[in-house]
Design a protein around this motif. Structure first.
Motif, PDB file in Angstrom:
ATOM      1  N   HIS A 270       0.725  -1.228   0.173  1.00  0.00           N
ATOM      2  CA  HIS A 270      -0.007   0.121   0.099  1.00  0.00           C
ATOM      3  C   HIS A 270       0.947   1.397  -0.094  1.00  0.00           C
ATOM      4  O   HIS A 270       0.338   2.249   0.094  1.00  0.00           O
TER       5      HIS A 270
ATOM      6  N   ASP B  93      -6.100   2.293   3.207  1.00  0.00           N
ATOM      7  CA  ASP B  93      -6.584   0.975   3.647  1.00  0.00           C
ATOM      8  C   ASP B  93      -7.439   1.142   5.012  1.00  0.00           C
ATOM      9  O   ASP B  93      -7.676   0.131   5.561  1.00  0.00           O
TER      10      ASP B  93
ATOM     11  N   THR C 133      -1.966  -1.542  -4.396  1.00  0.00           N
ATOM     12  CA  THR C 133      -3.338  -1.261  -4.086  1.00  0.00           C
ATOM     13  C   THR C 133      -3.982  -0.440  -5.295  1.00  0.00           C
ATOM     14  O   THR C 133      -5.142  -0.424  -5.620  1.00  0.00           O
TER      15      THR C 133
ATOM     16  N   GLY D   6      -5.355  -3.257  -7.172  1.00  0.00           N
ATOM     17  CA  GLY D   6      -6.287  -3.571  -6.237  1.00  0.00           C
ATOM     18  C   GLY D   6      -7.558  -3.301  -6.887  1.00  0.00           C
ATOM     19  O   GLY D   6      -7.550  -2.590  -7.904  1.00  0.00           O
TER      20      GLY D   6
ATOM     21  N   ASP E 166     -11.384  -1.373  -5.504  1.00  0.00           N
ATOM     22  CA  ASP E 166     -11.813  -0.428  -4.426  1.00  0.00           C
ATOM     23  C   ASP E 166     -13.319  -0.159  -4.358  1.00  0.00           C
ATOM     24  O   ASP E 166     -14.039  -0.355  -5.457  1.00  0.00           O
TER      25      ASP E 166
ATOM     26  N   TYR F  42      -6.642  -6.902   2.110  1.00  0.00           N
ATOM     27  CA  TYR F  42      -6.546  -7.314   0.758  1.00  0.00           C
ATOM     28  C   TYR F  42      -5.011  -8.287   0.967  1.00  0.00           C
ATOM     29  O   TYR F  42      -4.277  -8.119   1.868  1.00  0.00           O
TER      30      TYR F  42
ATOM     31  N   PHE G 285      -2.328  -9.828  -2.129  1.00  0.00           N
ATOM     32  CA  PHE G 285      -1.659 -10.090  -3.568  1.00  0.00           C
ATOM     33  C   PHE G 285      -0.914 -11.336  -3.603  1.00  0.00           C
ATOM     34  O   PHE G 285       0.113 -11.472  -2.833  1.00  0.00           O
TER      35      PHE G 285
ATOM     36  N   VAL H 210      -5.671 -12.345  -6.257  1.00  0.00           N
ATOM     37  CA  VAL H 210      -5.734 -11.438  -5.332  1.00  0.00           C
ATOM     38  C   VAL H 210      -7.254 -11.328  -4.801  1.00  0.00           C
ATOM     39  O   VAL H 210      -8.042 -11.698  -5.395  1.00  0.00           O
TER      40      VAL H 210
ATOM     41  N   TYR I 117      -9.683  -9.368  -1.709  1.00  0.00           N
ATOM     42  CA  TYR I 117     -10.216  -8.386  -0.791  1.00  0.00           C
ATOM     43  C   TYR I 117     -11.265  -8.649   0.040  1.00  0.00           C
ATOM     44  O   TYR I 117     -12.098  -9.375  -0.734  1.00  0.00           O
TER      45      TYR I 117
ATOM     46  N   PRO J  53      -8.857  -2.766 -11.136  1.00  0.00           N
ATOM     47  CA  PRO J  53      -7.328  -2.084 -11.214  1.00  0.00           C
ATOM     48  C   PRO J  53      -7.045  -0.972 -12.102  1.00  0.00           C
ATOM     49  O   PRO J  53      -7.760  -1.275 -13.227  1.00  0.00           O
TER      50      PRO J  53
ATOM     51  N   ARG K 276      -5.289   3.887  -4.772  1.00  0.00           N
ATOM     52  CA  ARG K 276      -6.390   2.830  -4.775  1.00  0.00           C
ATOM     53  C   ARG K 276      -7.241   3.481  -6.195  1.00  0.00           C
ATOM     54  O   ARG K 276      -7.537   4.509  -6.128  1.00  0.00           O
TER      55      ARG K 276
END
Lengths: 364, 364
Positions: free
Chosen positions: A98, A338, B102, B106, B108, B125, B127, B131, B133, B155, B199
């Protein structure tokens, strides 16, 4: 003809060599150690650590290890060079999921312009066995023939070794001596250490340092700012202009909330035995996911309730105690990456809140 | 006693199984494809791409490869579950030196609350090959028995395969059909694609989508938004409410500045053959290191000068042409991570500027 071409080649080669030559300066080379943003500067000496070696026997290992990361350390120098290079090695991984390498392991440079304003310098970087940053074409309004003052912020979540700053050969270069002003000393968590700024200059403690143009010491230790007695004893050794105690995000666990009142009372007593500097207690900034989760909201509200009660009791007995609320911190919904750690947006909001509050205390 | 302990163990195991059971939903499972934030939705079909397959033969390979990254794509669904999981695989590296995993790889999540406001959800999360979450304890003010509407952003700098969204077995879950409103279609660079948001929800196109509560299509392609004729032909196929042309940060190279006027004139003509939607031309946002470097300043100023001249000429002939200046964008000195790409602070400032401008055009 061949002969003169040969001479031309030699001349060209020599001039390339001259232009390519770089003078490298090591902050630990000679004279006063120019590292700023830390207490115990002389005692720590030629290491980019934040605590003196003797602290290793006093604090928990996790905190000691974090204190070997260079969060909040900065070095000022003056140069008239239009190109500045920085090279160094780091002690652990470049990035976190992150937080990018530029924040975890990068450096960050600001130039003070002729009006005394700090202006950011965009660098090119590469992360490898040696980390390298290059700042080119620095041409803007020089303060004098000796150039402008620069401030280099060190990595937020890594240890630094073997750092050198390079300028084209023959440029003026001198390190600045650390400020003699008593610093704002900040004891805190990962957020205070700098997670998850995109580059070191955006950690809120470093933004604060620029905004106030005042020395700031970062004693943020990831998950390890837990109001412990042994750490308050170290803190009490420092000659601060103001202490900030911003540990609540590390005190939300069920087995820690109940410790807040006792630990804080003991800590403040330890500080007051040595120092009459103002002390600012700061509430938890909130998990920004709390708006969709009563469980998350409840965790930090309980923590802040404990701190508030504790402050109300302490302020009857202790002079120079100040308090900053969750609302005063005023982080917006999208200030975290996060739900815990601030992004540059959150860091900016943190710094705004802190500079307002601290300016009122220090420069009323 | 042994026997009843055995029964108890079986009962406990069964209930753990029941609680642990998750219903997984694939957006490409059945019915209308719920992917939003893209044109050609039906033609693209069951891929998280931004362009239809036939574009591969039309655009440069670098642009095609970037179009297979899921920047700006989002999926809306309604659920009453208090726990939401997302799992997927990605097609390339998790992170970049200046952009964390992220943001690059990532997802969101935002929940729409009872007042229609988008509230951010903080997820945990990991990775890896897959991946994952997880969003826990979602309890805040349900809109109905069927739960609240959620928006999942995909992403920004990776391709996505095999995505599924999981809720505890028996929870209500339904994908939302894509909005029928004509979208704001944005043609741009790395900054528009989302570099370097921490993110996906913090890419300015996605912030804009929430602020306007309006469909937005992200056609930002890293270094490859270069005003090319073949791309304008694709753009002209789309039924936009507004076109944004924000390519100047890709047009500063010496061999490209001179192309701006011709390419833009041709591009606008191509768009106007098919669409009367307003077109917003946007200046270069500036390299934030420019305050300390005349060379850097000169590069983007030359680019913006070309765009300004080109706009002044075009607006005589073309209706519905709008213009946003560097000053209107208003990025602050600390809005970028590397002198080019915006951090969350910069993304926030971008979105503020765009939403002011676009709201005036679309909702005067």
């Amino acid at each position: 003809m061949k002969h003169s071409l040969g001479i031309l080649a030699v001349l060209l080669w020599s001039s390339v060599q001259i232009f390519a030559q770089t003078d490298w300066y090591n902050p630990f080379g000679k004279g006063e150690i120019p590292v700023q943003g830390r207490c115990w500067n002389e005692e720590i000496g030629a290491k980019y650590h934040r605590l003196p070696d003797r602290a290793e026997k006093v604090v928990r290992k996790a905190l000691w290890d974090l204190s070997c990361q260079s969060a909040g350390l900065y070095i000022k120098f003056k140069t008239n060079a239009s190109k500045i290079q920085v090279k160094y090695t780091v002690t652990s991984g470049f990035s976190m999921p992150h937080m990018p390498a530029t924040g975890v392991s990068g450096v960050d440079l600001y130039m003070k312009d002729a009006d005394g304003q700090a202006l950011w310098c965009a660098g090119k970087y590469s992360f490898g066995d040696t980390v390298r940053y290059t700042y080119d074409n620095l041409t803007y309004r020089r303060q004098s023939d000796k150039g402008n003052e620069f401030c280099l912020y060190l990595p937020l979540y890594n240890g630094v070794n073997l750092m050198e700053i390079g300028v084209p050969a023959g440029s003026h270069f001198e390190f600045a001596a650390p400020s003699k002003k008593k610093p704002v000393v900040i004891y805190g968590t990962s957020i205070a250490q700098g997670a998850c700024a995109s580059r070191p200059g955006m950690a809120w403690t470093n933004i604060l340092q620029r905004k106030l143009d005042f020395p700031v010491v970062n004693l943020g230790f990831s998950g390890n700012g837990r109001l412990e007695e042994e750490f308050f004893r170290l803190l009490a050794e420092t000659d601060a202009s103001l202490f900030v105690i911003d540990c609540m995000p590390n005190m939300t666990e069920d087995d820690r909330v109940g410790l807040i009142a006792d630990r804080m009372a003991k800590g403040i007593r330890i500080l007051r035995e040595k120092s009459q500097a103002p002390i600012l207690l700061v509430e938890h900034d909130g998990y920004m996911g709390y708006r969709v989760s009563d469980a998350e909201r409840s965790r930090f509200e309980k923590t802040n309730e404990q701190l508030r009660l504790c402050y109300q009791e302490l302020k009857q007995k202790v002079d120079g105690l100040y308090y900053m609320t969750f609302e005063e911190l005023g982080l917006s919904m999208d200030s975290q990456v996060d739900g815990v750690h601030a992004t540059d947006l959150g860091m900016f909001q943190y710094a705004e809140a802190y500079s307002r509050k601290i300016a009122k205390i220090l420069f009323p």
